[in-house]
Scaffold this motif. Structure first.
Motif, PDB file in Angstrom:
ATOM      1  N   GLU A  67      26.542  20.840 -10.615  1.00 21.33           N
ATOM      2  CA  GLU A  67      26.248  19.900  -9.525  1.00 21.33           C
ATOM      3  C   GLU A  67      24.761  19.666  -9.317  1.00 21.33           C
ATOM      4  O   GLU A  67      24.356  18.630  -8.785  1.00 21.33           O
ATOM      5  CB  GLU A  67      26.843  20.406  -8.205  1.00 21.33           C
ATOM      6  N   LEU A  68      23.908  20.637  -9.712  1.00 18.11           N
ATOM      7  CA  LEU A  68      22.478  20.519  -9.453  1.00 18.11           C
ATOM      8  C   LEU A  68      21.699  21.411 -10.421  1.00 18.11           C
ATOM      9  O   LEU A  68      21.957  22.611 -10.503  1.00 18.11           O
ATOM     10  CB  LEU A  68      22.151  20.933  -8.012  1.00 18.11           C
ATOM     11  N   VAL A  69      20.751  20.801 -11.119  1.00 18.62           N
ATOM     12  CA  VAL A  69      19.827  21.540 -11.974  1.00 18.62           C
ATOM     13  C   VAL A  69      18.427  21.293 -11.430  1.00 18.62           C
ATOM     14  O   VAL A  69      18.041  20.148 -11.174  1.00 18.62           O
ATOM     15  CB  VAL A  69      19.918  21.075 -13.448  1.00 18.62           C
ATOM     16  N   ARG A  70      17.675  22.384 -11.232  1.00 18.88           N
ATOM     17  CA  ARG A  70      16.311  22.272 -10.705  1.00 18.88           C
ATOM     18  C   ARG A  70      15.341  22.987 -11.627  1.00 18.88           C
ATOM     19  O   ARG A  70      15.634  24.069 -12.136  1.00 18.88           O
ATOM     20  CB  ARG A  70      16.213  22.866  -9.298  1.00 18.88           C
ATOM     21  N   ALA A  71      14.195  22.357 -11.843  1.00 18.30           N
ATOM     22  CA  ALA A  71      13.127  22.946 -12.654  1.00 18.30           C
ATOM     23  C   ALA A  71      11.795  22.455 -12.106  1.00 18.30           C
ATOM     24  O   ALA A  71      11.733  21.456 -11.383  1.00 18.30           O
ATOM     25  CB  ALA A  71      13.279  22.540 -14.112  1.00 18.30           C
ATOM     26  N   ARG A  72      10.748  23.172 -12.470  1.00 20.06           N
ATOM     27  CA  ARG A  72       9.424  22.737 -12.019  1.00 20.06           C
ATOM     28  C   ARG A  72       8.415  22.885 -13.145  1.00 20.06           C
ATOM     29  O   ARG A  72       8.622  23.618 -14.121  1.00 20.06           O
ATOM     30  CB  ARG A  72       8.986  23.497 -10.784  1.00 20.06           C
ATOM     31  N   LEU A  73       7.313  22.169 -12.952  1.00 19.31           N
ATOM     32  CA  LEU A  73       6.230  22.148 -13.916  1.00 19.31           C
ATOM     33  C   LEU A  73       4.929  22.256 -13.136  1.00 19.31           C
ATOM     34  O   LEU A  73       4.705  21.488 -12.189  1.00 19.31           O
ATOM     35  CB  LEU A  73       6.262  20.830 -14.706  1.00 19.31           C
ATOM     36  N   GLY A  84       4.115  10.464 -18.694  1.00 18.59           N
ATOM     37  CA  GLY A  84       4.952  10.977 -19.774  1.00 18.59           C
ATOM     38  C   GLY A  84       5.349  12.424 -19.553  1.00 18.59           C
ATOM     39  O   GLY A  84       6.446  12.840 -19.938  1.00 18.59           O
ATOM     40  N   VAL A  85       4.482  13.190 -18.916  1.00 13.57           N
ATOM     41  CA  VAL A  85       4.807  14.581 -18.581  1.00 13.57           C
ATOM     42  C   VAL A  85       5.911  14.608 -17.530  1.00 13.57           C
ATOM     43  O   VAL A  85       6.871  15.376 -17.642  1.00 13.57           O
ATOM     44  CB  VAL A  85       3.543  15.328 -18.093  1.00 13.57           C
ATOM     45  N   LEU A  86       5.795  13.755 -16.518  1.00 19.62           N
ATOM     46  CA  LEU A  86       6.836  13.690 -15.486  1.00 19.62           C
ATOM     47  C   LEU A  86       8.160  13.223 -16.086  1.00 19.62           C
ATOM     48  O   LEU A  86       9.234  13.745 -15.733  1.00 19.62           O
ATOM     49  CB  LEU A  86       6.398  12.770 -14.349  1.00 19.62           C
ATOM     50  N   MET A  87       8.093  12.261 -17.003  1.00 23.87           N
ATOM     51  CA  MET A  87       9.316  11.795 -17.661  1.00 23.87           C
ATOM     52  C   MET A  87       9.929  12.905 -18.511  1.00 23.87           C
ATOM     53  O   MET A  87      11.152  13.041 -18.582  1.00 23.87           O
ATOM     54  CB  MET A  87       9.017  10.562 -18.502  1.00 23.87           C
ATOM     55  N   SER A  88       9.097  13.712 -19.142  1.00 26.25           N
ATOM     56  CA  SER A  88       9.598  14.828 -19.940  1.00 26.25           C
ATOM     57  C   SER A  88      10.273  15.871 -19.058  1.00 26.25           C
ATOM     58  O   SER A  88      11.307  16.440 -19.437  1.00 26.25           O
ATOM     59  CB  SER A  88       8.453  15.472 -20.725  1.00 26.25           C
ATOM     60  N   LEU A  89       9.702  16.127 -17.898  1.00 28.72           N
ATOM     61  CA  LEU A  89      10.321  17.042 -16.937  1.00 28.72           C
ATOM     62  C   LEU A  89      11.691  16.517 -16.535  1.00 28.72           C
ATOM     63  O   LEU A  89      12.686  17.251 -16.544  1.00 28.72           O
ATOM     64  CB  LEU A  89       9.421  17.204 -15.705  1.00 28.72           C
ATOM     65  N   ALA A  90      11.770  15.230 -16.208  1.00 31.67           N
ATOM     66  CA  ALA A  90      13.039  14.623 -15.796  1.00 31.67           C
ATOM     67  C   ALA A  90      14.047  14.606 -16.944  1.00 31.67           C
ATOM     68  O   ALA A  90      15.228  14.902 -16.747  1.00 31.67           O
ATOM     69  CB  ALA A  90      12.807  13.199 -15.282  1.00 31.67           C
ATOM     70  N   ASP A  91      13.593  14.266 -18.145  1.00 31.70           N
ATOM     71  CA  ASP A  91      14.494  14.193 -19.297  1.00 31.70           C
ATOM     72  C   ASP A  91      15.067  15.561 -19.619  1.00 31.70           C
ATOM     73  O   ASP A  91      16.269  15.690 -19.886  1.00 31.70           O
ATOM     74  CB  ASP A  91      13.752  13.619 -20.504  1.00 31.70           C
ATOM     75  N   SER A  92      14.241  16.577 -19.581  1.00 30.64           N
ATOM     76  CA  SER A  92      14.703  17.932 -19.892  1.00 30.64           C
ATOM     77  C   SER A  92      15.670  18.449 -18.829  1.00 30.64           C
ATOM     78  O   SER A  92      16.712  19.022 -19.151  1.00 30.64           O
ATOM     79  CB  SER A  92      13.504  18.871 -20.020  1.00 30.64           C
ATOM     80  N   THR A  93      15.337  18.237 -17.576  1.00 32.76           N
ATOM     81  CA  THR A  93      16.202  18.692 -16.489  1.00 32.76           C
ATOM     82  C   THR A  93      17.509  17.906 -16.498  1.00 32.76           C
ATOM     83  O   THR A  93      18.595  18.481 -16.341  1.00 32.76           O
ATOM     84  CB  THR A  93      15.477  18.546 -15.134  1.00 32.76           C
ATOM     85  N   GLY A  94      17.429  16.600 -16.721  1.00 33.23           N
ATOM     86  CA  GLY A  94      18.623  15.771 -16.800  1.00 33.23           C
ATOM     87  C   GLY A  94      19.503  16.141 -17.979  1.00 33.23           C
ATOM     88  O   GLY A  94      20.733  16.108 -17.884  1.00 33.23           O
ATOM     89  N   GLY A 102      -0.614  21.715  -7.673  1.00 33.43           N
ATOM     90  CA  GLY A 102       0.654  22.393  -7.391  1.00 33.43           C
ATOM     91  C   GLY A 102       1.687  22.192  -8.480  1.00 33.43           C
ATOM     92  O   GLY A 102       1.410  22.329  -9.658  1.00 33.43           O
ATOM     93  N   TYR A 103       2.895  21.844  -8.043  1.00 30.28           N
ATOM     94  CA  TYR A 103       4.038  21.696  -8.942  1.00 30.28           C
ATOM     95  C   TYR A 103       4.701  20.336  -8.785  1.00 30.28           C
ATOM     96  O   TYR A 103       4.684  19.753  -7.705  1.00 30.28           O
ATOM     97  CB  TYR A 103       5.101  22.759  -8.636  1.00 30.28           C
ATOM     98  N   ALA A 104       5.308  19.888  -9.859  1.00 30.52           N
ATOM     99  CA  ALA A 104       6.265  18.780  -9.827  1.00 30.52           C
ATOM    100  C   ALA A 104       7.630  19.445  -9.958  1.00 30.52           C
ATOM    101  O   ALA A 104       7.864  20.217 -10.897  1.00 30.52           O
ATOM    102  CB  ALA A 104       6.013  17.821 -10.986  1.00 30.52           C
ATOM    103  N   ILE A 105       8.518  19.182  -9.011  1.00 29.35           N
ATOM    104  CA  ILE A 105       9.825  19.847  -8.952  1.00 29.35           C
ATOM    105  C   ILE A 105      10.925  18.817  -9.149  1.00 29.35           C
ATOM    106  O   ILE A 105      11.025  17.854  -8.383  1.00 29.35           O
ATOM    107  CB  ILE A 105      10.002  20.574  -7.607  1.00 29.35           C
ATOM    108  N   ALA A 106      11.723  19.014 -10.198  1.00 31.92           N
ATOM    109  CA  ALA A 106      12.797  18.075 -10.545  1.00 31.92           C
ATOM    110  C   ALA A 106      14.145  18.609 -10.093  1.00 31.92           C
ATOM    111  O   ALA A 106      14.437  19.797 -10.246  1.00 31.92           O
ATOM    112  CB  ALA A 106      12.812  17.841 -12.053  1.00 31.92           C
TER     113      ALA A 106
END
Length: 127
Positions: free
Chosen positions: A24-30, A46-56, A87-91
């Motif tokens: 139901e929910l996957v969370r990760a941060r960078l 592109g880094v933010l997109m990579s975070l989203a792509d990996s978490t998705g 800080g962090y970007a949290i997906a």
């Protein structure tokens, strides 16, 4: 918990950190790092997109139908709403549709203050 992210060498190289993983929910941060930035000290899109792509991708994998072996991204749409300068970007990724042929995932990326940084919708093919 980090096993699924460790199967993606690029995600590991970026330093993605798994926070939680359920269907139901996957969370990760960078973590913000100057080597991942563009002009002005902001995390590169592109880094933010990579975070989203990996978490998705992990979210899609956790929602595979019986007998499926994996997923691959067919389409990804990103709306950038604000910059991350520290800080962090949290997906956070949630499934919108888990079918026999495709899994559609929506990912929101927030900063440390809880402000929405980006919204991503992905369509993943079921393999």
């Amino acid at each position: 918990m980090t096993e699924l992210f460790q199967t993606m060498p690029f995600a590991e190289r970026l330093g993605l950190e798994a926070l939680s993983q359920t269907p139901e929910l996957v969370r990760a941060r960078l973590a913000w790092d100057a080597s991942l930035c563009t002009l002005g000290g902001t995390l590169h899109g592109g880094v933010l997109m990579s975070l989203a792509d990996s978490t998705g991708a992990v979210c899609a994998f956790l929602n595979l139908p019986p007998g499926a072996s994996g997923t691959t991204t067919l389409e990804s749409k990103t709306n950038f709403l604000r910059a991350v300068r520290s800080g962090y970007a949290i997906a956070s990724s949630r499934p919108l549709h888990a079918g026999r042929r495709v899994v559609v995932v929506e990912t929101e990326i927030h900063d440390d203050e809880g402000k929405l940084v980006a919204k991503v919708t992905q369509t993943q093919a079921v393999l």
